[in-house]
Design an enzyme around this catalytic site. Structure first.
Site, mmCIF file in Angstrom:
data_model
loop_
_atom_site.group_PDB
_atom_site.id
_atom_site.type_symbol
_atom_site.label_atom_id
_atom_site.label_comp_id
_atom_site.label_asym_id
_atom_site.label_seq_id
_atom_site.Cartn_x
_atom_site.Cartn_y
_atom_site.Cartn_z
ATOM 1 N N ILE A 127 0.843 -1.132 -0.023
ATOM 2 C CA ILE A 127 -0.164 0.034 0.051
ATOM 3 C C ILE A 127 0.847 1.177 0.102
ATOM 4 O O ILE A 127 0.620 2.171 -0.678
ATOM 5 C CB ILE A 127 -1.054 -0.043 1.073
ATOM 6 N N LYS A 134 -5.322 -1.626 15.423
ATOM 7 C CA LYS A 134 -6.066 -0.718 14.457
ATOM 8 C C LYS A 134 -7.371 0.144 14.934
ATOM 9 O O LYS A 134 -7.748 1.296 14.624
ATOM 10 C CB LYS A 134 -6.570 -1.459 13.242
ATOM 11 N N ASP A 192 13.103 2.938 11.155
ATOM 12 C CA ASP A 192 12.097 1.964 12.093
ATOM 13 C C ASP A 192 11.265 2.669 12.941
ATOM 14 O O ASP A 192 11.857 3.504 13.565
ATOM 15 C CB ASP A 192 13.153 0.840 12.822
ATOM 16 N N VAL A 193 10.069 2.573 12.424
ATOM 17 C CA VAL A 193 9.034 3.441 12.985
ATOM 18 C C VAL A 193 9.144 3.368 14.783
ATOM 19 O O VAL A 193 8.347 3.840 15.471
ATOM 20 C CB VAL A 193 7.743 3.615 12.748
ATOM 21 N N ASN A 197 1.589 4.844 6.989
ATOM 22 C CA ASN A 197 1.313 3.619 6.634
ATOM 23 C C ASN A 197 2.071 2.340 7.178
ATOM 24 O O ASN A 197 1.475 1.289 7.110
ATOM 25 C CB ASN A 197 1.514 3.691 4.928
ATOM 26 N N SER A 225 -7.426 0.318 9.414
ATOM 27 C CA SER A 225 -8.228 -0.964 8.864
ATOM 28 C C SER A 225 -9.737 -1.278 8.999
ATOM 29 O O SER A 225 -10.090 -0.665 10.158
ATOM 30 C CB SER A 225 -7.368 -2.185 9.567
ATOM 31 N N TYR A 269 -4.137 -7.735 16.193
ATOM 32 C CA TYR A 269 -4.327 -6.718 14.983
ATOM 33 C C TYR A 269 -5.172 -5.590 15.198
ATOM 34 O O TYR A 269 -5.257 -4.377 14.844
ATOM 35 C CB TYR A 269 -4.250 -7.347 13.616
ATOM 36 N N VAL A 312 -6.443 -6.211 1.458
ATOM 37 C CA VAL A 312 -5.761 -5.876 0.318
ATOM 38 C C VAL A 312 -4.931 -6.923 -0.211
ATOM 39 O O VAL A 312 -4.085 -7.612 0.430
ATOM 40 C CB VAL A 312 -5.113 -4.564 0.804
#
Length: 267
Positions: free
Chosen positions: A23, A154, A58-59, A85, A137, A150, A183
């Site tokens: 994405i 989100k 690296d976030v 993202n 998401s 997950y 996706v």
């Protein structure tokens, strides 16, 4: 794309995290095609096409994010758009993931947005068209099986998006998010390939969405571009579903939705 839309990001600059694939790459390419200057922050910047300026970051590392953002802003000459993202997936119920995995996923998916946004805000405040778009998401609004961790991450992204939109409204910084369904990305491709019957797994994922198709990365990117652009100047605090109808439609199986032949009428 009409000429006006093609020029919408002319003169604007954007950072896309996780922009070397999936994405994020589709978002970076879409904004670039609309005239934006682009800097990609990614764990594996070498995966990005050569025409995109990619920086390793690296976030989950505060110092790395601050340094990469500074590099990106220097390269771009400013910052108008931040697309958060970068993220990682997780499977299982609340019993299946270790506490270490819970901490890691939340650190990347939620605190990753916090870190990049903190680093970007001083620069966004100097923009005439500042915007932040978070990639969330459908799991934030719809319960899906085997996605407890997950979904929790989100759900936090959705709440964070709304809070950020309220906090920065009077600074003129718009904050929105997109909520994709399943996706067709490399990550989903790996999940399908690992299934006992990959073909059946793909058909099941397609059937889960009322449209009967997986969402494409480009469809998500187009939604991100809309929310990020000046033409969406009145839109903030919004979650835009790009999910084939999964969050809002309850329909019969597709075979029963075929149009019926019109009833015969006597002349």
């Amino acid at each position: 794309m009409n000429a006006r839309r093609a020029l919408e990001f002319q003169g604007l600059s954007a950072i896309v995290t996780g922009g070397a694939s999936g994405i994020g790459l589709a978002v970076a390419e879409t904004l670039a095609a609309s005239g934006a200057g682009i800097a990609v922050l990614d764990l594996s910047p070498e995966q990005a096409p050569g025409h995109l300026h990619a920086i390793q970051a690296d976030v989950a590392d505060t110092a790395a994010v601050a340094d990469a953002t500074a590099q990106a802003v220097e390269y771009l000459g400013g910052l108008d758009v931040l697309v958060n993202n970068a993220g990682i997936g997780a499977q299982g119920t609340v019993e299946d993931n270790s506490e270490e995995e819970w901490h890691h996923v939340l650190d990347v998916n939620v605190l990753g947005i916090v870190r990049t946004t903190r680093a970007a805000l001083p620069h966004l405040r100097r923009s005439a068209h500042p915007a932040i778009v978070n990639v969330c998401s459908v799991t934030a609004t719809t319960g899906l099986p085997q996605r407890a961790l997950y979904s929790a991450s989100k759900g936090a992204v959705l709440a964070l998006t709304l809070a950020m939109a309220a906090d920065h409204l009077y600074e003129g910084i718009r904050v929105n998010c997109v909520n994709p369904g399943t996706v067709d990305t490399p990550w989903v491709g790996r999940l399908i390939a690992a299934a006992d019957d990959p073909g059946a797994e793909r058909r099941a994922l397609e059937a889960r969405q009322p449209s009967g198709r997986l969402v494409t990365a480009q469809q998500v990117a187009s939604a991100v571009a809309y929310l990020a652009g000046p033409s969406a100047g009145a839109t903030t605090g919004t979650a835009l579903a790009v999910d084939g109808g999964i969050s809002g439609l309850l329909v019969r199986p597709s075979a029963s939705l075929r149009p019926e032949a019109p009833a015969h009428r006597e002349p």
